[in-house]
Scaffold this active site. Structure first.
Site, short mmCIF file in Angstrom:
data_model
loop_
_atom_site.label_atom_id
_atom_site.label_comp_id
_atom_site.label_asym_id
_atom_site.label_seq_id
_atom_site.Cartn_x
_atom_site.Cartn_y
_atom_site.Cartn_z
N GLU A 1 -5.26 -4.67 10.70
CA GLU A 1 -4.87 -3.38 10.46
C GLU A 1 -4.67 -2.84 11.68
OE1 GLU A 1 -2.19 -3.03 6.63
OE2 GLU A 1 -4.04 -1.48 7.19
N GLY B 1 4.92 1.41 4.65
CA GLY B 1 6.11 1.68 4.89
C GLY B 1 7.36 1.08 3.64
N SER C 1 3.24 -2.05 10.25
CA SER C 1 4.60 -1.70 10.64
C SER C 1 5.33 -3.94 10.57
CB SER C 1 5.24 -1.81 12.13
OG SER C 1 4.92 -0.15 12.64
N GLU D 1 -7.48 4.44 7.82
CA GLU D 1 -6.96 6.05 7.71
C GLU D 1 -8.33 6.62 6.70
OE1 GLU D 1 -3.03 5.37 5.87
OE2 GLU D 1 -2.19 5.40 7.60
N LYS E 1 0.33 4.18 -0.38
CA LYS E 1 -0.61 5.21 0.23
C LYS E 1 -0.66 6.73 -0.26
CE LYS E 1 0.71 3.67 4.40
NZ LYS E 1 0.00 3.94 6.59
N GLY F 1 2.55 2.48 10.98
CA GLY F 1 3.61 3.11 11.09
C GLY F 1 4.17 4.02 11.83
N ASN G 1 1.29 -0.54 0.04
CA ASN G 1 -0.50 0.29 0.38
C ASN G 1 0.74 1.04 0.07
OD1 ASN G 1 -2.08 2.22 0.61
ND2 ASN G 1 -2.80 1.48 2.51
N HIS H 1 -9.53 0.90 5.29
CA HIS H 1 -8.18 1.58 5.69
C HIS H 1 -8.76 2.01 6.50
CE1 HIS H 1 -4.11 2.76 6.34
NE2 HIS H 1 -3.70 1.49 5.68
C1 PEP Z 1 -0.95 0.24 6.21
O1 PEP Z 1 -0.89 1.20 6.18
O2 PEP Z 1 -1.62 -0.58 5.14
C2 PEP Z 1 0.46 -0.50 6.17
C3 PEP Z 1 0.05 -1.53 6.69
O3 PEP Z 1 1.38 0.68 7.11
P1 PEP Z 1 2.53 0.27 8.45
O4 PEP Z 1 3.60 -1.04 7.18
O5 PEP Z 1 3.45 1.28 7.15
O6 PEP Z 1 2.59 0.62 8.98
#
Ligand code: PEP
Length: 263
Positions: free
Chosen positions: A174, A242, A220, A104, A12, A180, A10, A102
């Protein structure tokens, strides 16, 4: 078991046109045609999907494309939905998958469980596989309410769908506090929550569907912790934020999936 592993990136709201093409090319150079047992999926921002699709089509790549969201309706005639992207547009861009729900989008755009459910249904009606995200806040986690919270999100997202549609869908657990932040739940907790989600699918649609649906962990997930998370019994892969912006890190996670996920 027989569930095919999934490693989905992803991106983003990152990259430029040029850097997205470069990143797609690097990921294609590392991952293309080397991992037939893994569904490798990249979800760039809408504006870069076509550029990434061009890279994959030039390479005749087996890496697949997804979007990060979709509008919840497909109106007839003139579509009065300024600023939105429709399911037909995603099909036109060769997207086979789409992330929905998601945290976000739930937080920034106020997307409710019911709205997410409409998107899931619409995507499936148009042959796009939804990657349905769920996850709890730190507050809910600390209060011990994770299973109840994510079960509520997933129950609403799946209610009324056919068993066949649910079996081909992907769910991503998640935890919001892990996205993040570098914080990750202990592996036993991840497995327990994913097992509870699978249990819910079993309760709603029966064992066959529960054994078929793929459940990812996201939050993460990095090369350094992939070896603890990917082999978990109820985890069928990862949704990577990320670390998907770095071709080597993303490839390292794909390699861990190949080595560690015995399916
Ligand atoms: C995400 O936003 O779907 C995600 C898993 O982000 P990160 O791996 O950066 O925590």
């Amino acid at each position: 078991m027989g569930r095919k592993a999934v490693i989905a990136g992803n991106w983003k709201m990152n990259c430029t046109w040029a850097s997205s093409v470069r990143l797609a090319q690097r990921i294609s150079d590392c991952c293309d045609k080397k991992y037939p047992d893994i569904d490798i999926i990249l979800c760039p921002p809408f504006t870069y999907i076509k550029g990434v699709a061009n890279v994959f089509s030039f390479d005749r790549s087996d890496i697949q494309l997804g979007a990060q969201n979709v509008y919840e309706e497909m109106p007839e005639g003139i579509a009065a939905a300024t600023g939105q992207v429709s399911v037909e547009m995603l099909k036109d861009l060769e997207c086979s998958y789409c992330i929905v729900g998601h945290s976000e989008c739930r937080q920034h755009n106020g997307e409710s469980d019911e709205l997410v459910a409409r998107k899931v249904k619409l995507l499936l009606e148009h042959g796009i596989i939804p990657i349905i995200c769920c996850g709890e806040s730190l507050e809910v986690n600390k209060a011990g309410g994770t299973v109840e919270f994510v079960s509520g999100q997933i129950r609403t997202a799946l209610e009324g769908l056919s068993a066949t549609d649910v079996a081909k869908s992907i769910i991503a657990y998640e935890p919001i506090w892990a996205i993040g932040t570098g914080e990750v739940p202990i592996p036993e907790k991840i497995d327990a929550i994913c097992a509870a989600i699978r249990g819910l699918v079993r309760e709603m649609f029966g064992s066959e569907v529960a054994e078929a649906v793929r459940i990812l962990y996201g939050g993460s997930l990095k090369p350094a912790n992939a070896h603890q998370i990917l082999p978990l019994e109820n985890v069928d892969g990862g949704l990577i934020g990320g670390a998907s912006l770095d071709a080597e890190d993303f490839h390292d996670i794909v390699k861990s999936a190949k080595e560690l996920m015995k399916r």
